[in-house]
Design a protein around this motif. Structure first.
Motif, PDB file in Angstrom:
ATOM      1  N   LYS B 281      43.988  74.131  24.509  1.00  0.00           N
ATOM      2  CA  LYS B 281      45.315  74.640  24.821  1.00  0.00           C
ATOM      3  C   LYS B 281      46.012  73.659  25.767  1.00  0.00           C
ATOM      4  O   LYS B 281      45.435  73.227  26.764  1.00  0.00           O
ATOM      5  N   GLU B 282      47.232  73.329  25.417  1.00  0.00           N
ATOM      6  CA  GLU B 282      48.061  72.536  26.323  1.00  0.00           C
ATOM      7  C   GLU B 282      48.966  73.483  27.081  1.00  0.00           C
ATOM      8  O   GLU B 282      49.627  74.340  26.486  1.00  0.00           O
ATOM      9  N   HIS B 283      48.996  73.333  28.377  1.00  0.00           N
ATOM     10  CA  HIS B 283      49.908  74.126  29.201  1.00  0.00           C
ATOM     11  C   HIS B 283      50.566  73.164  30.167  1.00  0.00           C
ATOM     12  O   HIS B 283      49.967  72.745  31.146  1.00  0.00           O
ATOM     13  N   GLY B 284      51.812  72.815  29.862  1.00  0.00           N
ATOM     14  CA  GLY B 284      52.446  71.777  30.649  1.00  0.00           C
ATOM     15  C   GLY B 284      51.641  70.498  30.539  1.00  0.00           C
ATOM     16  O   GLY B 284      51.188  70.126  29.453  1.00  0.00           O
ATOM     17  N   SER B 285      51.419  69.849  31.652  1.00  0.00           N
ATOM     18  CA  SER B 285      50.666  68.598  31.639  1.00  0.00           C
ATOM     19  C   SER B 285      49.163  68.834  31.692  1.00  0.00           C
ATOM     20  O   SER B 285      48.397  67.892  31.836  1.00  0.00           O
ATOM     21  N   HIS B 286      48.755  70.103  31.610  1.00  0.00           N
ATOM     22  CA  HIS B 286      47.331  70.437  31.673  1.00  0.00           C
ATOM     23  C   HIS B 286      46.797  70.721  30.273  1.00  0.00           C
ATOM     24  O   HIS B 286      47.433  71.439  29.496  1.00  0.00           O
ATOM     25  N   THR B 287      45.651  70.179  29.980  1.00  0.00           N
ATOM     26  CA  THR B 287      45.000  70.448  28.696  1.00  0.00           C
ATOM     27  C   THR B 287      43.586  70.945  28.957  1.00  0.00           C
ATOM     28  O   THR B 287      42.864  70.365  29.772  1.00  0.00           O
ATOM     29  N   PHE B 288      43.227  72.013  28.268  1.00  0.00           N
ATOM     30  CA  PHE B 288      41.894  72.598  28.409  1.00  0.00           C
ATOM     31  C   PHE B 288      41.202  72.575  27.048  1.00  0.00           C
ATOM     32  O   PHE B 288      41.838  72.731  26.016  1.00  0.00           O
ATOM     33  N   MET B 289      39.903  72.423  27.078  1.00  0.00           N
ATOM     34  CA  MET B 289      39.124  72.509  25.848  1.00  0.00           C
ATOM     35  C   MET B 289      37.747  73.074  26.172  1.00  0.00           C
ATOM     36  O   MET B 289      37.119  72.681  27.162  1.00  0.00           O
ATOM     37  N   VAL B 290      37.287  73.995  25.347  1.00  0.00           N
ATOM     38  CA  VAL B 290      35.885  74.415  25.385  1.00  0.00           C
ATOM     39  C   VAL B 290      35.376  74.378  23.953  1.00  0.00           C
ATOM     40  O   VAL B 290      36.113  74.700  23.013  1.00  0.00           O
ATOM     41  N   GLY B 291      34.142  73.979  23.781  1.00  0.00           N
ATOM     42  CA  GLY B 291      33.657  73.842  22.421  1.00  0.00           C
ATOM     43  C   GLY B 291      32.150  73.919  22.327  1.00  0.00           C
ATOM     44  O   GLY B 291      31.430  74.007  23.336  1.00  0.00           O
ATOM     45  N   THR B 292      31.707  73.910  21.102  1.00  0.00           N
ATOM     46  CA  THR B 292      30.275  73.878  20.836  1.00  0.00           C
ATOM     47  C   THR B 292      30.023  72.930  19.677  1.00  0.00           C
ATOM     48  O   THR B 292      30.910  72.701  18.845  1.00  0.00           O
ATOM     49  N   VAL B 293      28.830  72.377  19.647  1.00  0.00           N
ATOM     50  CA  VAL B 293      28.483  71.403  18.614  1.00  0.00           C
ATOM     51  C   VAL B 293      27.017  71.600  18.263  1.00  0.00           C
ATOM     52  O   VAL B 293      26.236  72.093  19.089  1.00  0.00           O
ATOM     53  N   GLY B 294      26.652  71.236  17.074  1.00  0.00           N
ATOM     54  CA  GLY B 294      25.245  71.361  16.709  1.00  0.00           C
ATOM     55  C   GLY B 294      24.890  70.517  15.507  1.00  0.00           C
ATOM     56  O   GLY B 294      25.763  70.054  14.762  1.00  0.00           O
ATOM     57  N   MET B 295      23.595  70.338  15.330  1.00  0.00           N
ATOM     58  CA  MET B 295      23.119  69.530  14.211  1.00  0.00           C
ATOM     59  C   MET B 295      21.653  69.847  13.970  1.00  0.00           C
ATOM     60  O   MET B 295      20.897  70.111  14.912  1.00  0.00           O
ATOM     61  N   HIS B 296      21.268  69.815  12.723  1.00  0.00           N
ATOM     62  CA  HIS B 296      19.852  69.942  12.384  1.00  0.00           C
ATOM     63  C   HIS B 296      19.450  68.714  11.575  1.00  0.00           C
ATOM     64  O   HIS B 296      20.133  68.356  10.615  1.00  0.00           O
ATOM     65  N   THR B 297      18.361  68.071  11.973  1.00  0.00           N
ATOM     66  CA  THR B 297      17.933  66.869  11.255  1.00  0.00           C
ATOM     67  C   THR B 297      16.455  66.949  10.928  1.00  0.00           C
ATOM     68  O   THR B 297      15.648  67.440  11.718  1.00  0.00           O
ATOM     69  N   ASN B 298      16.143  66.428   9.767  1.00  0.00           N
ATOM     70  CA  ASN B 298      14.752  66.241   9.368  1.00  0.00           C
ATOM     71  C   ASN B 298      14.518  64.738   9.274  1.00  0.00           C
ATOM     72  O   ASN B 298      15.236  64.044   8.546  1.00  0.00           O
ATOM     73  N   ILE B 299      13.542  64.263  10.014  1.00  0.00           N
ATOM     74  CA  ILE B 299      13.359  62.815  10.140  1.00  0.00           C
ATOM     75  C   ILE B 299      11.942  62.433   9.730  1.00  0.00           C
ATOM     76  O   ILE B 299      10.962  63.038  10.191  1.00  0.00           O
ATOM     77  N   PHE B 300      11.853  61.435   8.869  1.00  0.00           N
ATOM     78  CA  PHE B 300      10.539  60.941   8.467  1.00  0.00           C
ATOM     79  C   PHE B 300       9.876  60.224   9.649  1.00  0.00           C
ATOM     80  O   PHE B 300      10.561  59.507  10.399  1.00  0.00           O
ATOM     81  N   PRO B 301       8.572  60.382   9.794  1.00  0.00           N
ATOM     82  CA  PRO B 301       7.898  59.694  10.904  1.00  0.00           C
ATOM     83  C   PRO B 301       8.057  58.177  10.828  1.00  0.00           C
ATOM     84  O   PRO B 301       8.107  57.501  11.842  1.00  0.00           O
ATOM     85  N   SER B 302       8.145  57.655   9.607  1.00  0.00           N
ATOM     86  CA  SER B 302       8.301  56.220   9.463  1.00  0.00           C
ATOM     87  C   SER B 302       9.401  55.925   8.452  1.00  0.00           C
ATOM     88  O   SER B 302       9.378  56.430   7.319  1.00  0.00           O
ATOM     89  N   GLY B 303      10.332  55.071   8.857  1.00  0.00           N
ATOM     90  CA  GLY B 303      11.381  54.666   7.934  1.00  0.00           C
ATOM     91  C   GLY B 303      10.849  53.810   6.802  1.00  0.00           C
ATOM     92  O   GLY B 303      11.486  53.691   5.749  1.00  0.00           O
ATOM     93  N   TYR B 324      44.567  66.342  33.179  1.00  0.00           N
ATOM     94  CA  TYR B 324      45.911  66.425  33.757  1.00  0.00           C
ATOM     95  C   TYR B 324      46.621  65.115  33.451  1.00  0.00           C
ATOM     96  O   TYR B 324      46.189  64.044  33.879  1.00  0.00           O
ATOM     97  N   MET B 325      47.677  65.206  32.658  1.00  0.00           N
ATOM     98  CA  MET B 325      48.404  64.014  32.263  1.00  0.00           C
ATOM     99  C   MET B 325      49.736  63.972  33.007  1.00  0.00           C
ATOM    100  O   MET B 325      50.773  64.394  32.488  1.00  0.00           O
ATOM    101  N   GLY B 326      49.691  63.545  34.254  1.00  0.00           N
ATOM    102  CA  GLY B 326      50.931  63.360  34.992  1.00  0.00           C
ATOM    103  C   GLY B 326      51.649  62.152  34.426  1.00  0.00           C
ATOM    104  O   GLY B 326      51.189  61.525  33.474  1.00  0.00           O
ATOM    105  N   GLY B 327      52.761  61.799  34.985  1.00  0.00           N
ATOM    106  CA  GLY B 327      53.515  60.676  34.452  1.00  0.00           C
ATOM    107  C   GLY B 327      52.680  59.408  34.369  1.00  0.00           C
ATOM    108  O   GLY B 327      52.347  58.933  33.297  1.00  0.00           O
ATOM    109  N   ARG B 328      52.313  58.883  35.512  1.00  0.00           N
ATOM    110  CA  ARG B 328      51.550  57.642  35.505  1.00  0.00           C
ATOM    111  C   ARG B 328      50.170  57.811  36.118  1.00  0.00           C
ATOM    112  O   ARG B 328      49.358  56.916  36.030  1.00  0.00           O
ATOM    113  N   ASN B 329      49.932  58.932  36.769  1.00  0.00           N
ATOM    114  CA  ASN B 329      48.607  59.210  37.321  1.00  0.00           C
ATOM    115  C   ASN B 329      47.982  60.368  36.553  1.00  0.00           C
ATOM    116  O   ASN B 329      48.646  61.364  36.282  1.00  0.00           O
ATOM    117  N   LYS B 330      46.726  60.225  36.210  1.00  0.00           N
ATOM    118  CA  LYS B 330      46.079  61.205  35.348  1.00  0.00           C
ATOM    119  C   LYS B 330      44.680  61.504  35.851  1.00  0.00           C
ATOM    120  O   LYS B 330      44.085  60.683  36.547  1.00  0.00           O
TER     121      LYS B 330
END
Lengths: 232, 464
Positions: B281-303, B324-330
């Motif tokens: 969400k952007e609110h004025g010069s303030h931006t907020f973010m919350v998120g989640t990420v994930g991955m499942h991998t199956n990996i061979f012991p030897s390439g 915070y994205m002020g004019g020139r200071n952030k």
């Protein structure tokens, strides 16, 4: 999974993706036809918003600005030299050329607008100006009441003993704009203050009335005017 | 790819590559992996006519501004069309980089005089990179790097970050939905936030500096070795959801894995899922973010033998960012937590893992203040802990006694960056450790302390 099977799976995936892209292409014109001009969505809205009410305070709000004023500003950006990517090379090898670029517009315009304006066609410029001009202005921004009151006084009366004419003379009683000057009411506070500083410093030289008027403002007065106008 | 993450590719205890490397001396294994970094692309600046600071906070890449995030999500398509010029190509869609620097370690050698940090105090050239970054059509674009990197000794060419995407906007019922298709060669590189490993802090690190012995697969463990096909959607520029599938980057994807020898690589089996959701969400010069990420991998012991049983890794994480994205200071503050569950289904029976299951948890907290688009001051804290595994993380004394089998490592990074021009950036970075390999003292059995691994790095980065 064997190598052959992997290749087949991979190829099936690639074909599926290609099909997906083609499907998107086929249906996309319908979506675009109902909405903002393409240039607004893809090029302008990232900073100015689709509705022209830029969230970040150092970008201008374009909603309800006069279309001819937006076109005039775009023309100024398009007339300025495109900022060089290779700044260091220009500074070392062609310092004259770099100074020419630097003199053509404000630092913010050079960084963000001049180049992107060069990429816009005349039709796109007109379409984006018409779109933003038709948008509803956003709500005013809060500030401390003292600043707003001081700004209101300066906007309404100018500074008579310094020969500074009232801002409202050109920009309207509430900053709503006029054929001679752009709408300022509801504009982003930081953007306004930065532009007034640029007028005062001579970095932004058009129109000449602004340069002479702002030359007599101190920074506190500039901040007060910006706070008042942003609150409208 | 950012240097830190590439380092983790070899530092991680995941999969065969990690295990093999942990048979080597701990720190040297980390040291000698000179790897390419990821960059801002001058060609995008040529395309848009904008300064680096339009897309990168204060021009201090790779931190993205809100506009930079949108530029990426919309397929790198803003600005001129490559083929729109009257004389043919409208701009040069390529750029080049170079990076040089010098690293000083608190103790470059161990107590017996063996080198831990090579070329201590000696100026080094780290990399030369060519990039292709451009809008391909009105709805698609590409980001592609190829790097010649210093491997101490020698040089090696590898594909760096690769990302190609096609995008369209839809407007059902007055809503806006941006839909994109993406393909990349490192999980989280497609993300637009500077919280996840792909573009997280530290953005750059000396290839000579040290890092802990383990990190999750998602933290660079597949960089340049896997490639994805995925789809994402951004609803009203607030809610983002993505699903991608990663496959070993051979055959169709070989152009994304230049320089990778799959016999020595982390070789994943089939298509492995990756998911990402965030709200912003952007609110004025303030931006907020919350998120989640994930991955499942199956990996061979030897390439070298990509068949048979695999080890399985499930990563999930949470992140948040405030700008915070002020004019020139952030200013920006970023937080990331990643948890990985490991099932050594293939390695444990083979005796390559001392436990059948394990886990790793990592925390990263960092913040940056950018002054007048010229200076950037950054500080960060990092920590990892996980289950002990004597086959992966063992530290022994000269007599062979086990001192630690823990991956736990904590430390901090402090950095000052100065952009002299758009093309030239200076960096001073201090990397310090409180704990290394589960130990707060005698981390090598020869009396070395975690603080002896601290490094100070001066670097100059050039981009044209």
């Amino acid at each position: 999974m064997g190598k052959e099977l992997r290749v087949k799976t991979c190829n099936r995936f690639a074909v599926s993706v290609l099909g997906g892209v083609i499907a998107l292409l086929l249906i996309s014109p319908l979506a675009f036809a109902q909405n903002a001009p393409r240039i607004v969505t893809w090029n302008c809205s990232g900073c100015h918003g689709v509705n022209g009410n830029a969230q970040q305070r150092h970008y201008p709000r374009l909603a309800a600005l006069d279309a001819s004023y937006i076109e005039q500003r775009m023309a100024a950006f398009q007339a300025a030299p495109t900022p060089p990517v290779d700044e260091l090379v220009y500074r070392l090898v062609k310092p004259g050329a770099f100074r020419k670029v630097a003199a053509g517009s404000t630092p913010e315009a050079r960084a963000d607008m001049v180049g992107i304006a060069h990429a816009a066609t005349p039709e796109e410029t007109k379409a984006s100006a018409a779109w933003y001009s038709a948008q509803k202005p956003g709500r005013g921004q809060s500030a401390d009441s003292g600043s707003i009151e001081r700004g209101k006084g300066l906007f309404a009366d100018g500074i008579p003993d310094k020969g500074v004419v009232a801002c409202q003379t050109c920009h309207g009683a509430q900053g709503e704009g006029s054929p001679a000057a752009p709408r300022l009411g509801g504009q982003n506070r930081s953007y306004l203050a930065i532009q007034l500083w640029h007028f005062r410093a001579g970095d932004r030289t058009h129109p000449t009335e602004m340069t002479s008027s702002t030359a007599r403002f101190d920074s506190e007065q500039i901040r007060a005017i910006a706070a008042y106008l942003a609150s409208q | 790819m950012e240097t830190a993450n590439r380092k983790k590719v070899v530092a991680t205890g995941n999969g065969a590559g990690g295990r093999r490397l942990f048979g080597l001396a701990l720190t040297l294994a980390i040291l000698l992996s000179a790897v390419p970094s990821a960059h801002a692309l001058p060609s995008y600046s040529r395309q848009t006519g904008q300064a680096c600071s339009s897309c990168h906070v204060g021009g201090n890449w790779p931190q993205l501004t809100p506009w930079g995030r949108f530029f990426k999500l919309s397929g790198y398509t803003a600005g001129k069309s490559l083929w729109g010029g009257k004389a043919g190509v409208a701009y040069v869609p390529v750029g080049v980089f170079g990076q040089v620097g010098v690293t000083w370690a608190a103790q470059p050698n161990d107590s017996q005089g063996n080198v831990v940090v090579p070329q201590n105090g000696s100026p080094q050239a780290y990399e030369f990179t060519a990039e292709l970054g451009t809008k391909l059509t009105d709805f698609a674009g590409i980001f592609y790097e190829y790097t010649l990197g210093n491997t101490f000794p020698g040089w090696k060419g590898t594909t760096g970050a690769a990302d190609v995407r096609a995008v369209h906007f839809f407007h059902p019922g007055g809503q806006e939905i941006l839909v994109g298709i993406d393909s990349n060669n490192n999980p989280t590189d497609q993300d637009v936030w500077n919280t996840l490993p792909g573009w997280g802090y530290p953005y750059y690190a000396s290839p000579q500096s040290l890092s802990g012995p383990a990190s999750p697969v998602i933290s660079g463990g597949l960089a340049g070795q896997a490639a994805s096909i995925g789809m994402y959607a951004l609803w009203n520029r607030q809610v983002y959801a993505e699903f991608s599938a990663y496959h070993v980057a051979d055959d169709f994807f070989r152009w994304m894995s230049g320089g990778t020898n799959f016999a020595n690589a982390t070789y994943i089996d089939g298509f492995d899922p990756y998911w990402r959701i965030y709200w912003t969400k952007e609110h004025g010069s303030h931006t907020f973010m919350v998120g989640t990420v994930g991955m499942h991998t199956n990996i061979f012991p030897s390439g070298a033998m990509p068949s048979g049983p695999t080890d399985a890794f499930t990563d999930y994480g949470f992140d948040a960012q405030y700008d915070y994205m002020g004019g020139r200071n952030k200013a920006s503050v970023r937080v990331r937590y990643i948890h990985e569950n490991q099932s050594w289904d293939a390695s444990f029976p083979q005796g390559a893992s001392s436990t059948p299951n394990g886990n790793i948890r990592t925390w990263n907290v960092n913040g940056t203040y950018t002054l007048r688009d010229r200076w950037a001051f950054t500080g960060g804290y990092f920590a990892s802990d996980g289950s002990s595994n004597a086959d992966l993380y063992a530290v022994t004394d000269p007599a062979g006694n086990l001192l630690s089998a823990s991956p736990n490592t904590t430390g901090y990074t402090m950095e000052v960056d100065r952009n002299l021009t758009q093309n030239l950036k200076l960096t001073a970075q201090y990397n310090g450790f409180f704990k290394f390999n589960g130990l707060t003292s005698n981390i090598d059995g020869l009396g070395r302390t975690p603080g002896d691994n601290n490094t100070f790095w001066l670097s100059m980065f050039m981009a044209f």
